[in-house]
Write an enzyme that holds these catalytic residues in place. Structure first.
Site, PDB file in Angstrom:
ATOM      1  N   HIS A  58       0.813  -1.217   0.000  1.00 50.56           N
ATOM      2  CA  HIS A  58       0.000   0.000   0.000  1.00 50.56           C
ATOM      3  C   HIS A  58       0.848   1.269   0.000  1.00 50.56           C
ATOM      4  O   HIS A  58       0.317   2.368   0.105  1.00 50.56           O
ATOM      5  CB  HIS A  58      -0.960  -0.010   1.204  1.00 50.56           C
ATOM      6  CG  HIS A  58      -1.997  -1.084   1.079  1.00 50.56           C
ATOM      7  ND1 HIS A  58      -2.080  -2.142   1.954  1.00 50.56           N
ATOM      8  CD2 HIS A  58      -2.959  -1.293   0.147  1.00 50.56           C
ATOM      9  CE1 HIS A  58      -3.071  -2.949   1.573  1.00 50.56           C
ATOM     10  NE2 HIS A  58      -3.621  -2.448   0.476  1.00 50.56           N
ATOM     11  N   GLY A  73     -13.220  -7.702  -7.901  1.00 53.47           N
ATOM     12  CA  GLY A  73     -14.499  -8.123  -7.323  1.00 53.47           C
ATOM     13  C   GLY A  73     -14.932  -9.509  -7.751  1.00 53.47           C
ATOM     14  O   GLY A  73     -15.363 -10.317  -6.928  1.00 53.47           O
ATOM     15  N   CYS A  81       2.131  -5.585  -8.179  1.00 52.85           N
ATOM     16  CA  CYS A  81       3.590  -5.605  -7.964  1.00 52.85           C
ATOM     17  C   CYS A  81       4.217  -6.850  -8.593  1.00 52.85           C
ATOM     18  O   CYS A  81       5.374  -6.831  -9.021  1.00 52.85           O
ATOM     19  CB  CYS A  81       3.924  -5.646  -6.479  1.00 52.85           C
ATOM     20  SG  CYS A  81       3.199  -4.350  -5.509  1.00 52.85           S
ATOM     21  N   ARG A 389      25.748   2.011 -23.332  1.00 52.18           N
ATOM     22  CA  ARG A 389      25.105   0.777 -22.871  1.00 52.18           C
ATOM     23  C   ARG A 389      25.372  -0.413 -23.779  1.00 52.18           C
ATOM     24  O   ARG A 389      25.492  -1.546 -23.300  1.00 52.18           O
ATOM     25  CB  ARG A 389      23.597   1.008 -22.774  1.00 52.18           C
ATOM     26  CG  ARG A 389      23.266   1.924 -21.655  1.00 52.18           C
ATOM     27  CD  ARG A 389      21.805   2.228 -21.575  1.00 52.18           C
ATOM     28  NE  ARG A 389      21.610   3.063 -20.410  1.00 52.18           N
ATOM     29  CZ  ARG A 389      20.463   3.617 -20.080  1.00 52.18           C
ATOM     30  NH1 ARG A 389      19.393   3.417 -20.818  1.00 52.18           N
ATOM     31  NH2 ARG A 389      20.368   4.361 -19.013  1.00 52.18           N
TER      32      ARG A 389
HETATM   33  O1  MEZ Z   1      17.459   6.667 -19.397  1.00 52.33           O
HETATM   34  C1  MEZ Z   1      17.558   5.578 -18.837  1.00 52.33           C
HETATM   35  O2  MEZ Z   1      17.205   4.529 -19.361  1.00 52.33           O
HETATM   36  C2  MEZ Z   1      18.176   5.510 -17.496  1.00 52.33           C
HETATM   37  C3  MEZ Z   1      18.698   6.760 -16.968  1.00 52.33           C
HETATM   38  C4  MEZ Z   1      18.255   4.343 -16.874  1.00 52.33           C
HETATM   39  C5  MEZ Z   1      19.017   4.168 -15.647  1.00 52.33           C
HETATM   40  O3  MEZ Z   1      19.989   3.429 -15.685  1.00 52.33           O
HETATM   41  O4  MEZ Z   1      18.679   4.781 -14.645  1.00 52.33           O
END
Ligand code: MEZ
Length: 558
Positions: A58, A73, A81, A389
Site C-alpha cells: 500500500h 471483485g 507488484c 550501454r
Molecule cells: O534513461 C535511462 O534509461 C536511465 C537513466 C536508466 C538508468 O539506468 O537509470
C-alpha cells in the site's frame, strides 16, 4: 480463490460497491467502486501507514493507484507488484496469476467527442495532454493499463538536459551542441540529426517546464556516453520517474483532464482522404465505443515487454529479462502503422547492462555514475563503466556466467537515494571490509582488493589508464562495501513511428498523416542505434510538448 464479491457476502450488498441506478454498473476507470472501497477500508496512504510489512503493497513507487488494480471483485485478486517483482504477497481472494474479467464484447452506440485523443498515460502522454489542454483543447487520455505512469513511472537515473539553471549553478560547462554530439555519437550516428538537435535544443526548457509544474530536478549526475554531468533528478538522487509521474498526475487532475484507464484504443479512425478523425476504444466495462477527435497523439511507448516482438527483430535477445512494465508491448506503434505510419529502426533494441540478476529490477546507471565499478567473477574490472550501454552490455555478456558485480561503498550509497531501494528489495550483498564482501559474493579476495585499490589510485591520479573511464567522482574507501550481481536486460526500443521535428507521423509515402502525432519511445530516429541514459525522459517531455502544441494548433484551427 473466492473473489472479493464472495468474501463480502453477508457484509455488503451489491449496491454497497456498485452504487444504485441502472445505467453504469462500473465505469472503465473504476472510480465509483474505488471510492466505496476507500469509504470502508481507508485510503491507500492510510492503509500504507498501518502496515508493518517490510515490502508494503500500500506504499509503493506506483503512487496513488486504484484499489481495483489489485483487488478484483469477480475474478481472483492479484497484486500488480507481481508483474515485475517476485514478492511473497498474500492478498484476500488472491489467485496465483492475474485473471482478467472477460472483456465485454458490447458494441456501445456511444460516440464521445474531444479535440484531441492521447493514447498512453506515461510521461509523453501526460505532457502532450497538459500542453494541449493549456492551449485550449479538450483532451481525453486513453490508457490500457489499470494505472497511469507507463514505463516513465519506472525511470530511474534522470533526465538529460544542457545549459540548464542547475548546471549553471554548479558550474558545469555544457552546451546544446555537446549534448547533440554525445547523442549522435552514442547512437552510432544512425540518429535522425534534426530530431537529435530538437532533443538537445529544447532540453533545458523542458526541465524548466517540469519545474514550473512542481518537479524537483536540481541534482545533476553523470550517465554513460555523456561528456559532462547533465542528468537531472530530484535532490539527493531519488528516482526521476515516480517523482515526475506524481507531478504530471497532479497537474492533469488539477486541470480535470479526462483520463480513461482500463481502456484500449483498437483502431485509429480516418476519413476517406486519410485524415485522422478519432479512435475506436475498447473499455474494460463499457465495451467498444468511438471518440471523434480532430487529432490523435500516439504516446504509448515501446515494446521491450513484448518478448515475441523483441525476438522477431533480434533473435539473440530471446528469453532475456526486461526492465519494463507489462504494458510496454508496442501497441501504439502497431496502431500508427495500421493507420499508414512508416516505421524506422525497429531492430535497434537496447540492452541495459545492469538489471539485478534473476529479477526485473533495473539498477540505475546513476550508481556507476556516482562511482560504482563493475567486476567479473574473478574479482577484476573489465570495462569502462561509463561507456555506452551497448558496449557495456556486450562486455558483461562476454564474462563468465554472462553476469558481473556492481561494487560500491558507503560513500556511493549515501550519494544516491535510489540505492536504498535495492537494499529494501534484498538485492545487495555486503561486507564490513572488501575481503568480507569478496567472501559474500564468492570472488577471490586478493583480486577484488587489488581491483579496488587500483581504481582508487586512478581516482587519486584523475586518470584511469587501464579502462579510460572518463569520470572518477569518488574513491571506494568508506566501509561497508556492497555488491549487486547484474545481467543485461531488454530496456528500450529505439525504433518506432517515423516523425517530423513537429512530432507529426509520416506515412509510407513520406507525407505527413493529417491529424496524427506521436511522441516518446514509440517513435524512431531520435536515438539511432543506442540511446544514452537520461535521454528517454528528456525525449518524452520535449516531444510530448511539441506534439501537444502542434496537435492543439491543428485541432483549434490555428
Ligand atoms: O534513461 C535511462 O534509461 C536511465 C537513466 C536508466 C538508468 O539506468 O537509470
Amino acid at each position: 480463490a473466492e473473489p472479493l464479491a464472495k468474501l463480502h457476502e453477508g457484509k455488503a450488498a451489491c449496491a454497497d460497491c456498485h452504487g444504485k441506478g441502472k445505467k453504469v454498473v462500473v465505469d472503465d476507470s473504476e472510480k465509483g467502486v474505488n471510492s466505496r472501497c476507500v469509504g470502508c477500508h481507508g485510503t491507500l496512504a492510510e492503509l500504507g501507514g498501518k502496515s508493518r510489512e517490510e515490502v508494503n503493497p500500500h506504499r509503493s513507487h506506483l503512487g496513488d493507484i486504484n484499489c481495483t488494480t489489485c483487488h478484483h471483485g469477480h475474478t481472483a485478486s492479484w497484486a500488480y507488484c507481481l508483474s515485475c517483482h517476485a514478492f511473497d504477497m498474500k492478498i484476500p481472494g488472491g489467485g496465483a496469476v492475474a485473471t482478467k474479467a472477460a472483456a465485454t464484447s458490447r458494441q456501445a452506440k456511444r460516440t464521445d467527442k474531444a479535440d484531441i485523443v492521447v493514447i498512453g498515460a506515461g510521461a509523453a502522454g501526460f505532457t502532450a495532454a497538459i500542453t494541449a489542454h493549456d492551449a485550449g483543447a479538450k483532451v481525453i487520455i486513453i490508457e490500457k493499463q489499470p494505472i497511469t505512469g507507463g514505463n516513465s513511472m519506472l525511470a530511474a537515473g534522470g533526465m538529460n538536459a544542457a545549459e540548464t539553471v542547475y548546471q549553471k549553478e554548479k558550474g558545469i560547462p555544457d552546451s546544446v551542441d555537446l549534448m547533440y554530439k554525445d547523442t549522435m555519437t552514442g547512437g552510432g550516428n544512425l540518429n535522425d540529426p534534426a530530431l537529435a538537435m530538437v532533443l538537445a535544443k529544447n532540453s533545458a526548457s523542458s526541465v524548466d517546464w517540469l519545474t514550473r509544474l512542481g518537479a524537483d530536478l536540481s541534482d545533476v549526475g553523470r550517465m554513460g556516453g555523456a561528456s559532462v554531468n547533465r542528468t537531472h533528478r530530484p535532490k539527493g538522487g531519488a528516482a526521476v520517474g515516480a517523482h515526475i509521474t506524481e507531478v504530471l498526475r497532479k497537474n492533469a487532475a488539477q486541470r480535470n483532464i479526462d483520463i480513461r484507464i482500463n481502456s484500449k484504443v483498437v483502431k485509429i479512425l480516418e476519413d476517406k482522404k486519410g485524415r485522422v478523425i478519432g479512435v475506436r476504444v475498447a473499455g474494460k466495462h463499457s465495451g467498444e465505443y468511438t471518440i471523434k477527435a480532430k487529432a490523435v497523439i500516439i504516446a504509448a511507448g515501446g515494446f521491450s515487454a513484448n518478448p515475441e516482438r523483441v525476438a522477431f527483430y533480434r533473435p539473440e535477445y530471446k528469453g532475456m529479462t526486461t526492465s519494463n512494465q507489462p504494458g510496454a508491448t508496442g501497441d501504439g506503434i502497431e496502431l500508427g502503422n495500421q493507420a499508414g505510419g512508416e516505421l524506422k529502426d525497429m531492430k535497434e533494441i537496447q540492452i541495459h547492462p545492469t538489471v539485478a540478476a534473476g529479477s526485473r529490477t533495473l539498477i540505475t546507471e546513476a550508481v556507476r555514475g556516482n562511482g560504482a565499478i563493475l567486476v567479473n567473477h574473478e574479482g577484476k574490472r573489465f570495462v569502462n563503466e561509463l561507456t555506452t550501454r551497448d558496449k557495456c552490455s556486450a562486455a558483461i555478456l562476454a564474462q563468465k556466467g554472462q553476469s558481473a558485480f556492481l561494487v560500491f561503498d558507503e560513500g556511493v550509497r549515501k550519494s544516491l537515494k535510489q540505492i536504498d531501494g535495492y537494499f529494501h528489495l534484498n538485492l545487495v550483498s555486503q561486507g564490513g571490509s572488501v575481503r568480507d564482501l569478496a567472501a559474500a559474493i564468492k570472488v577471490p579476495a586478493d583480486a577484488l582488493e587489488a581491483s579496488i585499490a587500483s581504481y582508487n589510485k586512478a581516482v587519486d591520479d584523475k586518470n584511469d589508464a587501464e579502462f579510460k573511464r572518463p569520470d572518477l567522482p569518488r574513491a571506494l574507501r568508506t566501509a561497508g562495501y556492497y555488491a549487486i550481481e547484474v545481467k543485461p536486460g531488454v530496456h528500450y526500443t529505439m525504433g518506432g513511428l517515423k516523425i517530423t521535428t513537429g512530432s507529426e507521423v509520416l506515412g509510407k509515402d513520406g507525407k505527413v498523416i493529417p491529424g496524427l502525432y506521436a511522441a516518446g519511445e514509440g517513435t524512431g530516429g531520435v536515438h539511432g542505434k543506442n540511446r544514452l541514459g537520461g535521454n528517454s525522459i528528456s525525449q518524452t517531455i520535449t516531444f510530448g510538448r511539441i506534439a501537444g502544441e502542434n496537435a492543439a494548433k491543428m485541432a483549434m484551427g490555428k
